[in-house]
Scaffold this active site. Sequence first.
Site, mmCIF file in Angstrom:
data_model
loop_
_atom_site.group_PDB
_atom_site.id
_atom_site.type_symbol
_atom_site.label_atom_id
_atom_site.label_comp_id
_atom_site.label_asym_id
_atom_site.label_seq_id
_atom_site.Cartn_x
_atom_site.Cartn_y
_atom_site.Cartn_z
ATOM 1 N N ASN A 91 0.804 -1.228 0.000
ATOM 2 C CA ASN A 91 0.000 0.000 0.000
ATOM 3 C C ASN A 91 0.836 1.275 0.000
ATOM 4 O O ASN A 91 0.350 2.334 -0.391
ATOM 5 C CB ASN A 91 -0.925 -0.055 1.234
ATOM 6 C CG ASN A 91 -1.480 1.288 1.618
ATOM 7 O OD1 ASN A 91 -2.440 1.759 1.018
ATOM 8 N ND2 ASN A 91 -0.870 1.929 2.613
ATOM 9 N N SER A 143 -4.999 3.107 -7.844
ATOM 10 C CA SER A 143 -5.773 4.344 -7.729
ATOM 11 C C SER A 143 -6.645 4.488 -8.968
ATOM 12 O O SER A 143 -6.301 3.947 -10.031
ATOM 13 C CB SER A 143 -4.818 5.551 -7.648
ATOM 14 O OG SER A 143 -5.546 6.763 -7.730
ATOM 15 N N TYR A 156 2.703 9.943 -10.961
ATOM 16 C CA TYR A 156 1.856 9.144 -10.064
ATOM 17 C C TYR A 156 0.902 8.265 -10.879
ATOM 18 O O TYR A 156 0.778 7.056 -10.633
ATOM 19 C CB TYR A 156 1.070 10.103 -9.174
ATOM 20 C CG TYR A 156 0.153 9.455 -8.172
ATOM 21 C CD1 TYR A 156 0.643 8.965 -6.964
ATOM 22 C CD2 TYR A 156 -1.223 9.362 -8.408
ATOM 23 C CE1 TYR A 156 -0.213 8.385 -6.026
ATOM 24 C CE2 TYR A 156 -2.076 8.783 -7.477
ATOM 25 C CZ TYR A 156 -1.568 8.299 -6.281
ATOM 26 O OH TYR A 156 -2.412 7.735 -5.362
ATOM 27 N N LYS A 160 0.659 4.163 -11.042
ATOM 28 C CA LYS A 160 -0.526 3.409 -10.613
ATOM 29 C C LYS A 160 -1.081 2.552 -11.749
ATOM 30 O O LYS A 160 -1.604 1.455 -11.504
ATOM 31 C CB LYS A 160 -1.598 4.362 -10.080
ATOM 32 C CG LYS A 160 -1.186 5.078 -8.792
ATOM 33 C CD LYS A 160 -0.909 4.113 -7.655
ATOM 34 C CE LYS A 160 -0.692 4.815 -6.324
ATOM 35 N NZ LYS A 160 -0.388 3.883 -5.236
ATOM 36 N N VAL A 188 -9.628 9.737 -0.926
ATOM 37 C CA VAL A 188 -9.742 9.235 0.448
ATOM 38 C C VAL A 188 -9.162 10.296 1.377
ATOM 39 O O VAL A 188 -8.076 10.840 1.093
ATOM 40 C CB VAL A 188 -8.945 7.912 0.619
ATOM 41 C CG1 VAL A 188 -9.245 7.297 1.991
ATOM 42 C CG2 VAL A 188 -9.257 6.929 -0.498
HETATM 43 N N1 LIG Z 1 -5.555 9.368 -0.235
HETATM 44 C C1 LIG Z 1 -6.065 9.173 -1.425
HETATM 45 O O1 LIG Z 1 -6.944 9.908 -1.865
HETATM 46 C C2 LIG Z 1 -5.601 8.020 -2.273
HETATM 47 C C3 LIG Z 1 -6.313 7.717 -3.432
HETATM 48 C C4 LIG Z 1 -5.910 6.647 -4.223
HETATM 49 C C5 LIG Z 1 -4.815 5.913 -3.867
HETATM 50 N N2 LIG Z 1 -4.118 6.232 -2.735
HETATM 51 C C6 LIG Z 1 -2.963 5.401 -2.420
HETATM 52 O O2 LIG Z 1 -3.138 4.843 -1.145
HETATM 53 C C7 LIG Z 1 -1.870 4.525 -0.581
HETATM 54 C C8 LIG Z 1 -1.810 5.075 0.835
HETATM 55 O O3 LIG Z 1 -1.973 6.468 0.769
HETATM 56 P P1 LIG Z 1 -2.554 7.353 1.954
HETATM 57 O O4 LIG Z 1 -3.490 8.312 1.344
HETATM 58 O O5 LIG Z 1 -2.977 6.495 3.069
HETATM 59 O O6 LIG Z 1 -1.232 8.184 2.307
HETATM 60 P P2 LIG Z 1 -0.448 8.504 3.671
HETATM 61 O O7 LIG Z 1 0.575 9.494 3.285
HETATM 62 O O8 LIG Z 1 -1.417 8.812 4.755
HETATM 63 O O9 LIG Z 1 0.248 7.105 4.007
HETATM 64 C C9 LIG Z 1 1.290 6.584 3.219
HETATM 65 C C10 LIG Z 1 2.284 5.892 4.117
HETATM 66 O O10 LIG Z 1 3.331 5.340 3.278
HETATM 67 C C11 LIG Z 1 4.563 5.570 3.919
HETATM 68 N N3 LIG Z 1 5.678 5.574 2.961
HETATM 69 C C12 LIG Z 1 6.027 6.563 2.101
HETATM 70 N N4 LIG Z 1 7.141 6.220 1.437
HETATM 71 C C13 LIG Z 1 7.489 4.984 1.865
HETATM 72 C C14 LIG Z 1 8.566 4.113 1.563
HETATM 73 N N5 LIG Z 1 9.513 4.443 0.680
HETATM 74 N N6 LIG Z 1 8.624 2.909 2.189
HETATM 75 C C15 LIG Z 1 7.688 2.570 3.118
HETATM 76 N N7 LIG Z 1 6.674 3.376 3.465
HETATM 77 C C16 LIG Z 1 6.560 4.568 2.840
HETATM 78 C C17 LIG Z 1 4.399 6.924 4.595
HETATM 79 O O11 LIG Z 1 5.367 7.112 5.634
HETATM 80 C C18 LIG Z 1 2.977 6.833 5.108
HETATM 81 O O12 LIG Z 1 2.931 6.299 6.416
HETATM 82 C C19 LIG Z 1 -0.827 5.123 -1.521
HETATM 83 O O13 LIG Z 1 -0.322 4.100 -2.372
HETATM 84 C C20 LIG Z 1 -1.635 6.109 -2.326
HETATM 85 O O14 LIG Z 1 -1.069 6.353 -3.582
HETATM 86 C C21 LIG Z 1 -4.492 7.253 -1.931
#
Ligand SMILES: NC(=O)c1ccc[n+]([C@@H]2O[C@H](COP(=O)([O-])OP(=O)(O)OC[C@H]3O[C@@H](n4cnc5c(N)ncnc54)[C@H](O)[C@@H]3O)[C@@H](O)[C@H]2O)c1
Length: 248
Positions: A91, A143, A156, A160, A188
């Site tokens: 994730n 995503s 990005y 994805k 999200v």
């Molecule tokens: N928030 C949204 O709207 C949304 C939408 C679609 C997809 N996503 C995807 O969901 C996933 C989680 O995103 P989120 O919104 O919870 O973000 P977030 O920033 O709250 O959490 C992401 C986590 O990943 C960790 N991270 C970053 N780089 C890293 C690395 N090199 N190694 C290990 N950990 C690492 C960060 O420290 C953080 O704890 C991501 O892949 C993101 O692309 C998010």
Amino acid sequence: MVKKYEELKGKRVVVTGGASGIGKATVQRFVDEGAKVVAFDINEKALEAVKAEIPGLAGTVAVDVSSEESVVNGFKKVDELIGGIDVLVSNAGISVRKKFVETDFAQWRKVMGINLDGMFLCCKEAVSRMMPQKSGVILMTASTNGMEGHPYYTDYNASKAGVILLGRSLALECAPYVRVNSVCPGYVLTPMQRAEYTDEMLAVVNEGIPMKRHAEPEEVAALYAFLASDEAKYITGQHIPIDGGETA
Ligand SMILES: NC(=O)c1ccc[n+]([C@@H]2O[C@H](COP(=O)([O-])OP(=O)(O)OC[C@H]3O[C@@H](n4cnc5c(N)ncnc54)[C@H](O)[C@@H]3O)[C@@H](O)[C@H]2O)c1
């Protein structure tokens, strides 16, 4: 009342990016299901906080998913902590809101390194453990941005789209033993989203979503629990949007 899946009790689960947002909610959900959960994250301070917040967690490991050495060592630690893996929720990801012309190669490499190389590296470690045991579930956070174009996130979105096809192709190689699916969240409400959107921007986005709001991280975690459960045992090779109707 939240649906529980009996069969998830005792399952060995690894969640990457488990210290925040969707990952943290997924860690909590699988712990609530009675699974043995190890959280990977690059942010050690945030991992410490998660450990304190979720006492049922089997362990946390500081892992940079974009580094092969770090991922290999992380999974060795998983073997020590919980004796292997049944479910991977890959994730961890980052996004940077920038115009294409302002996106330099270093940023492109960084986004690809975490969002796509990271999925490859974690999948390799998981598959090499799951195929010999002839069972396992791999889930990845892609995503809706990997399904259709959006401005300001070219790196990005490309990463994805790569995750989606990595999952679909891997599912074919791993069938019938290991199921592989990706999840495509729309918007999200997580720290990632908060970092890039003002309240005014969030309101504009919400207006354009048929459900008129962002998803809660717990709603994505619920989809992960379902996909890991036996109720989803015929679902593989798919990328499943959870977007409040956005892509409809
Ligand atoms: N928030 C949204 O709207 C949304 C939408 C679609 C997809 N996503 C995807 O969901 C996933 C989680 O995103 P989120 O919104 O919870 O973000 P977030 O920033 O709250 O959490 C992401 C986590 O990943 C960790 N991270 C970053 N780089 C890293 C690395 N090199 N190694 C290990 N950990 C690492 C960060 O420290 C953080 O704890 C991501 O892949 C993101 O692309 C998010």
